[in-house]
Motif scaffolding. Structure first.
Motif, short mmCIF file in Angstrom:
data_model
loop_
_atom_site.label_atom_id
_atom_site.label_comp_id
_atom_site.label_asym_id
_atom_site.label_seq_id
_atom_site.Cartn_x
_atom_site.Cartn_y
_atom_site.Cartn_z
N VAL A 103 27.40 36.70 36.26
CA VAL A 103 26.94 36.70 37.65
C VAL A 103 28.11 36.44 38.59
O VAL A 103 28.00 36.66 39.80
CB VAL A 103 25.84 35.64 37.87
N ARG A 104 29.24 35.98 38.04
CA ARG A 104 30.43 35.71 38.84
C ARG A 104 31.53 36.75 38.62
O ARG A 104 32.66 36.56 39.09
CB ARG A 104 30.97 34.32 38.51
N SER A 105 31.23 37.83 37.91
CA SER A 105 32.24 38.85 37.64
C SER A 105 32.75 39.48 38.93
O SER A 105 32.00 39.67 39.89
CB SER A 105 31.67 39.94 36.74
N LYS A 106 34.04 39.80 38.93
CA LYS A 106 34.67 40.49 40.05
C LYS A 106 35.52 41.64 39.50
O LYS A 106 36.14 41.50 38.44
CB LYS A 106 35.56 39.53 40.84
N PRO A 107 35.54 42.77 40.20
CA PRO A 107 36.31 43.92 39.70
C PRO A 107 37.76 43.57 39.39
O PRO A 107 38.33 44.08 38.42
CB PRO A 107 36.21 44.92 40.85
#
Length: 315
Positions: A103-107
């Motif tokens: 839910v905290r993934s960033k590209p």
């Protein structure tokens, strides 16, 4: 005999049913919304398992009767993977990465993050944070952790062909590097420190096992096995001559690997199947072995129903 009030009877019944569920067959079942725990560590002092979370990042605690409570909520924890309890310093080390499933993934982080943090096991306060991926170019995912008696911390990177080390002064470096560690997909994964002065490290995609000297990291030996360990995830040292290996990648089993020549060669012992899919790690509680069924296959499949219940299976 005096009849119990109906409300108390219902409470006792619900407690009994919860206990029966938690200890069915000796297994421990716990629930937490789509946590997808990958790593576990047993605290004999607190009588709890610490569990990580690929999807939520949160590190939680699970009691022997299956009660889950969040313990560490830190913005640094994108996906928390391998855990290692450093009892000498009262620290819980947490491997951190980003596979795009959090839910905290960033590209900008996906497939590029390898970090490790240390937390006080009593308060949950962060004591240290190291950005390991900055030490070498390429893709990154910090996966598993071990320590030696001198206080050095070792971390595998599944996308870069290296093992990192953080020394007792907090200096992070590339400890061991080899072309043997390269490959497609997930490479290095589980590792343990052996008291004879070396690391045993599994390679997930090829099923190889390596012995790396902690005194001379250029001294890397490929352990000769009687079969491959494809899908080898968590490793657990059970004595000088034995490690327990948790396998997934469709194997979904746990087995011992035994060596009688200082890990020049080793033999796979008969395996036991896990109750659910994608087991990842194991911990010893007294004389019992508990294996975490992480169900990560359902997290990474867009079609699969997501799950909130996870099992620590007793062997």
């Amino acid at each position: 005999m005096k009849t119990l009030p109906s409300s108390l009877r219902r409470l006792l019944l619900s407690t009994l049913l919860a206990s029966t569920t938690a200890f069915a067959g000796g297994n421990i079942t716990f629930s937490t919304e789509q946590a997808y725990p990958e790593g576990i560590a047993w605290s004999a002092t607190q009588k709890v398992f610490f569990v990580s979370s690929v999807h939520q990042g949160v590190v939680g605690k699970v009691t022997l009767d299956g009660r889950y409570t969040p313990f560490i909520r830190d913005e640094k924890l994108i996906s928390s993977a391998g855990l290692h309890l450093d009892t000498a310093r009262n620290l819980l080390w947490v491997a951190i990465g980003d596979l795009g499933a959090s839910v905290r993934s960033k590209p900008e982080n996906q497939g590029k993050l390898a970090a490790i943090a240390a937390y006080d096991t009593t308060t949950g306060e962060r004591r240290a944070y190291h950005d390991l991926g900055a030490l070498i170019e390429g893709g990154h995912f910090a996966n598993d952790i071990t320590t030696d008696p001198q206080g050095n911390v070792y971390v595998t990177d599944s996308f870069a062909p290296v093992v990192y080390r953080i020394d007792p002064k907090g200096t992070a470096s590339v400890f061991a590097k080899s072309d043997w560690f390269k490959g497609e997909g997930f490479n290095l994964n589980g590792l343990v420190y052996h008291p004879d002065g070396y690391l045993l490290v599994g390679k997930y995609n090829s099923g190889e096992l390596f012995r790396i000297s902690t005194k001379d990291p250029s001294n890397i030996h490929r352990v000769k096995l009687n079969d491959t360990l494809v899908g080898a995830d968590g490793l657990l040292l059970r004595g000088r001559d034995r490690i327990t290996v948790v396998q997934n990648a469709g194997k979904d089993r746990v087995l011992d690997v035994v060596s009688h020549d200082g890990w020049e060669t080793a033999t796979l012992q008969p395996a036991k199947a896990t109750a659910q899919s994608f087991p990842t790690a194991a911990a010893v509680v007294g004389k019992d072995l508990y294996v975490l069924n992480a169900r990560l296959d359902t997290l990474f499949s867009a079609e699969a129903p997501k799950v909130n219940e996870f099992v620590l299976q007793k062997f």
